[in-house]
Design an enzyme around this catalytic site. Structure first.
Site, PDB file in Angstrom:
ATOM      1  N   GLY A   1       0.797  -1.217   0.000  1.00  0.00           N
ATOM      2  CA  GLY A   1       0.000   0.000   0.000  1.00  0.00           C
ATOM      3  C   GLY A   1       0.832   1.271   0.000  1.00  0.00           C
ATOM      4  N   ASN A   2       2.062   1.203   0.545  1.00  0.00           N
ATOM      5  CA  ASN A   2       2.923   2.381   0.573  1.00  0.00           C
ATOM      6  C   ASN A   2       3.315   2.844  -0.826  1.00  0.00           C
ATOM      7  OD1 ASN A   2       4.508  -0.188   0.771  1.00  0.00           O
ATOM      8  ND2 ASN A   2       6.184   1.201   0.317  1.00  0.00           N
TER       9      ASN A   2
ATOM     10  N   LYS B   1     -10.316  -7.972   7.394  1.00  0.00           N
ATOM     11  CA  LYS B   1      -9.488  -7.191   6.469  1.00  0.00           C
ATOM     12  C   LYS B   1      -9.798  -5.693   6.581  1.00  0.00           C
ATOM     13  CE  LYS B   1      -6.486  -6.973   3.087  1.00  0.00           C
ATOM     14  NZ  LYS B   1      -5.086  -7.354   3.329  1.00  0.00           N
TER      15      LYS B   1
ATOM     16  N   LYS C   1      -4.012  -9.394  -0.618  1.00  0.00           N
ATOM     17  CA  LYS C   1      -3.166  -9.210  -1.800  1.00  0.00           C
ATOM     18  C   LYS C   1      -1.966 -10.142  -1.822  1.00  0.00           C
ATOM     19  CE  LYS C   1      -0.181  -6.277  -1.334  1.00  0.00           C
ATOM     20  NZ  LYS C   1       1.178  -6.256  -0.739  1.00  0.00           N
TER      21      LYS C   1
ATOM     22  N   LYS D   1       2.425 -11.717   4.539  1.00  0.00           N
ATOM     23  CA  LYS D   1       3.577 -11.812   3.639  1.00  0.00           C
ATOM     24  C   LYS D   1       4.387 -13.073   3.939  1.00  0.00           C
ATOM     25  CE  LYS D   1       4.136  -6.894   2.613  1.00  0.00           C
ATOM     26  NZ  LYS D   1       2.742  -6.588   2.933  1.00  0.00           N
TER      27      LYS D   1
END
Length: 313
Positions: A9-10, A121, A205, A267
């Site tokens: 998102g960054n 989420k 994601k 992740k």
């Protein structure tokens, strides 16, 4: 080497930034400049998050006076197109000779996934406690604590496969740079006749990136974030950067509960899943995306590369 690179998102909207088109264009341009060396040397498939964007679209839809609120699956599709368009333009400004396309991607999930009964989420902006209580009471939002406040949370079902897997593979095998599975893809269920139906949820994601990597027979999964990598005891004085992890060590780290559920844990879970498929994952900073060489990726890289070559004959 064929790489699936997942932008965190960054890369799009940093915490505290306004969710404006100008801000996103600037951030995406910076992210793309970091990816240019990979585009020159490897086959690249891109995916990205969409949390701030889908949250913004939700707010706009819910405040509309001319139409009832749009469902999450439709808003997810909108965000895929919007972010893909910005990424395409930024890449073509750096490498105008490339062939590039954004593929609207539907991610198949199970209708009976337990995630639909337990939303987790985060989407949308941060709220203070008073506004969070109001949204829960008046609009039926499920809200949960987040860094600096509260955010709305929605179901995050398990990604099973991509509905567009065959056209995706055709494009990638033909040398096209593909942006796919944005925001985890639009979650859909599929009936016995193969007919899809959108559902209210957002697919993670990073976990969807593993499904994408499997679909294109990627050698490497690159998860780009705003920290240098995975840390043990992150946020404490004893935090240590973990330069490498086996799948077994990564499983133990996830089971230990020290990884943040909304950021690093998915992740590392994604890395474990890709390792089980014989692949290699790198979790690193967006401005330093340096994949390992084929030789350092080990036997898993060789196995997947052979399978890919055989499938093209």
């Amino acid at each position: 080497m064929r790489i699936v690179a997942a932008l965190g998102g960054n890369a799009l909207v940093r915490r505290g930034d306004p969710i404006s088109a100008e801000t996103q264009r600037e951030n995406i341009a910076g992210a793309v400049r970091s990816l240019v060396p990979l585009l020159a040397e490897h086959e690249l498939v891109l995916t990205h998050g969409n949390g701030p964007q889908i949250g913004m679209l939700l707010l706009e839809s819910e405040h509309s006076t001319v139409a009832p609120p749009y469902p999450l699956d439709v808003l997810g599709a909108e965000s895929e197109g919007m972010i893909g368009y910005m990424l395409e333009q930024a890449i073509l400004c750096e490498r105008p000779e490339l062939r590039i396309v954004t593929l609207l991607t539907q991610t198949v999930v199970a209708a009976d996934d337990p995630a639909f009964l337990q939303p987790t989420k985060p989407v949308g902006p941060l709220y203070d406690a008073a506004i969070a209580r109001y949204l829960a009471r008046e609009r039926g939002f499920v809200v949960a604590p987040d860094t600096g406040g509260y955010r709305r949370v929605v179901p995050s079902p398990e990604p099973l496969r991509l509905l567009e897997e065959r056209p995706l593979r055709l494009l990638v095998d033909d040398g096209v740079v593909v942006i796919a599975s944005g925001g985890g893809g639009v979650p859909v269920t599929v009936d016995d006749a193969g007919r899809p139906t959108g559902v209210e949820g957002v697919v993670d994601k990073d976990l969807a990136a593993v499904v994408l990597a499997r679909a294109v027979a990627a050698d490497l999964l690159l998860l780009l974030t705003d920290v240098e990598g995975v840390y043990s005891d992150f946020g404490t004085d004893g935090a240590q950067l973990l330069r490498s992890l086996s799948a077994e060590d990564a499983r133990a780290l996830v089971a230990g509960g020290s990884l943040a559920g909304g950021s690093m844990r998915p992740k590392v879970e994604a890395a474990v899943r890709f390792a089980d498929l014989g692949g290699t994952t790198c979790i690193c900073q967006l401005d330093r995306p340096r994949p390992p060489s084929p030789a350092s990726a080990g036997r898993g890289w060789l196995r997947r590369r052979r399978a890919q070559l055989e499938s093209r004959r």
